[in-house]
Design a protein around this motif. Sequence first.
Motif, PDB file in Angstrom:
ATOM      1  N   GLN A 102     -19.199  37.156 -12.445  1.00  0.00           N
ATOM      2  CA  GLN A 102     -20.236  37.897 -13.158  1.00  0.00           C
ATOM      3  C   GLN A 102     -21.376  38.341 -12.243  1.00  0.00           C
ATOM      4  N   LEU A 103     -21.339  37.958 -10.975  1.00  0.00           N
ATOM      5  CA  LEU A 103     -22.358  38.437 -10.043  1.00  0.00           C
ATOM      6  C   LEU A 103     -22.129  39.911  -9.769  1.00  0.00           C
ATOM      7  N   THR A 104     -23.200  40.661  -9.770  1.00  0.00           N
ATOM      8  CA  THR A 104     -23.110  42.087  -9.465  1.00  0.00           C
ATOM      9  C   THR A 104     -23.711  42.411  -8.105  1.00  0.00           C
ATOM     10  N   GLY A 105     -24.326  41.413  -7.485  1.00  0.00           N
ATOM     11  CA  GLY A 105     -24.897  41.628  -6.158  1.00  0.00           C
ATOM     12  C   GLY A 105     -25.439  40.345  -5.573  1.00  0.00           C
ATOM     13  N   ALA A 106     -25.494  40.328  -4.242  1.00  0.00           N
ATOM     14  CA  ALA A 106     -26.046  39.175  -3.526  1.00  0.00           C
ATOM     15  C   ALA A 106     -26.759  39.706  -2.291  1.00  0.00           C
ATOM     16  N   LEU A 146     -29.632  36.728  -6.155  1.00  0.00           N
ATOM     17  CA  LEU A 146     -28.378  37.036  -6.832  1.00  0.00           C
ATOM     18  C   LEU A 146     -28.661  37.850  -8.087  1.00  0.00           C
ATOM     19  N   LEU A 147     -27.827  38.829  -8.323  1.00  0.00           N
ATOM     20  CA  LEU A 147     -27.896  39.646  -9.532  1.00  0.00           C
ATOM     21  C   LEU A 147     -26.675  39.309 -10.366  1.00  0.00           C
ATOM     22  N   ALA A 148     -26.882  39.026 -11.652  1.00  0.00           N
ATOM     23  CA  ALA A 148     -25.766  38.602 -12.495  1.00  0.00           C
ATOM     24  C   ALA A 148     -25.828  39.292 -13.855  1.00  0.00           C
ATOM     25  N   GLN A 149     -24.662  39.438 -14.446  1.00  0.00           N
ATOM     26  CA  GLN A 149     -24.561  40.002 -15.791  1.00  0.00           C
ATOM     27  C   GLN A 149     -25.146  39.018 -16.802  1.00  0.00           C
ATOM     28  N   ASP A 150     -25.455  39.521 -17.989  1.00  0.00           N
ATOM     29  CA  ASP A 150     -26.069  38.649 -18.998  1.00  0.00           C
ATOM     30  C   ASP A 150     -25.108  37.602 -19.540  1.00  0.00           C
ATOM     31  N   ARG A 151     -23.820  37.764 -19.344  1.00  0.00           N
ATOM     32  CA  ARG A 151     -22.851  36.798 -19.852  1.00  0.00           C
ATOM     33  C   ARG A 151     -22.505  35.702 -18.842  1.00  0.00           C
ATOM     34  N   VAL A 152     -23.224  35.637 -17.722  1.00  0.00           N
ATOM     35  CA  VAL A 152     -22.971  34.620 -16.705  1.00  0.00           C
ATOM     36  C   VAL A 152     -23.318  33.237 -17.245  1.00  0.00           C
TER      37      VAL A 152
END
Length: 165
Positions: free
Chosen positions: A23-27, A97-103
């Motif tokens: 669910q990570l969209t960026g690091a 870290l960037l993550a989706q709301d369902r993480v």
Amino acid sequence: MLPESDLAAVVDELRRLRTRVPQLTGALAAGVDGLVVAHDTPGIDADGLAALTAASLGVAVRLADATGNGGFRELLVRGERGYVATYAAGRTAVLTLLAQDRVNVGRLHLEGRRAGARVGELLDAAEAEARRRPPERPARPVPARTRATRIPRATATETPTATER
């Protein structure tokens, strides 16, 4: 400047992290000064994210200090569509870290803390190695040899004597 081998190790850690937490969209690994060290942030301006991370880090550090809760460890921001989590990574860097709301936030923290520690180890070791090595001195440019303009000498017949003046 980080040597290529150390930079590759940091980028590799960021990619493995994104594999462990789908669910990570960026690091992003950045210095506390807001400069990008390494990133895996498709579609996101890494330089802008690093600068914003530094700004939010400044506030978080002051908040932790003002409340007597010790040094900075992590910061979590929840937006309508996801999370931004920032973790301490050694003495001079942070991991964002960037993550989706369902993480799964617990999993995000677990993996983010581990990755932050690993990135911190890599960066701190690279910094220590750079301090141990003597600084590379740039070659001093050799000044071009130029000749001074010569003034022709006066001959004995052309030079006035003290009594002629």
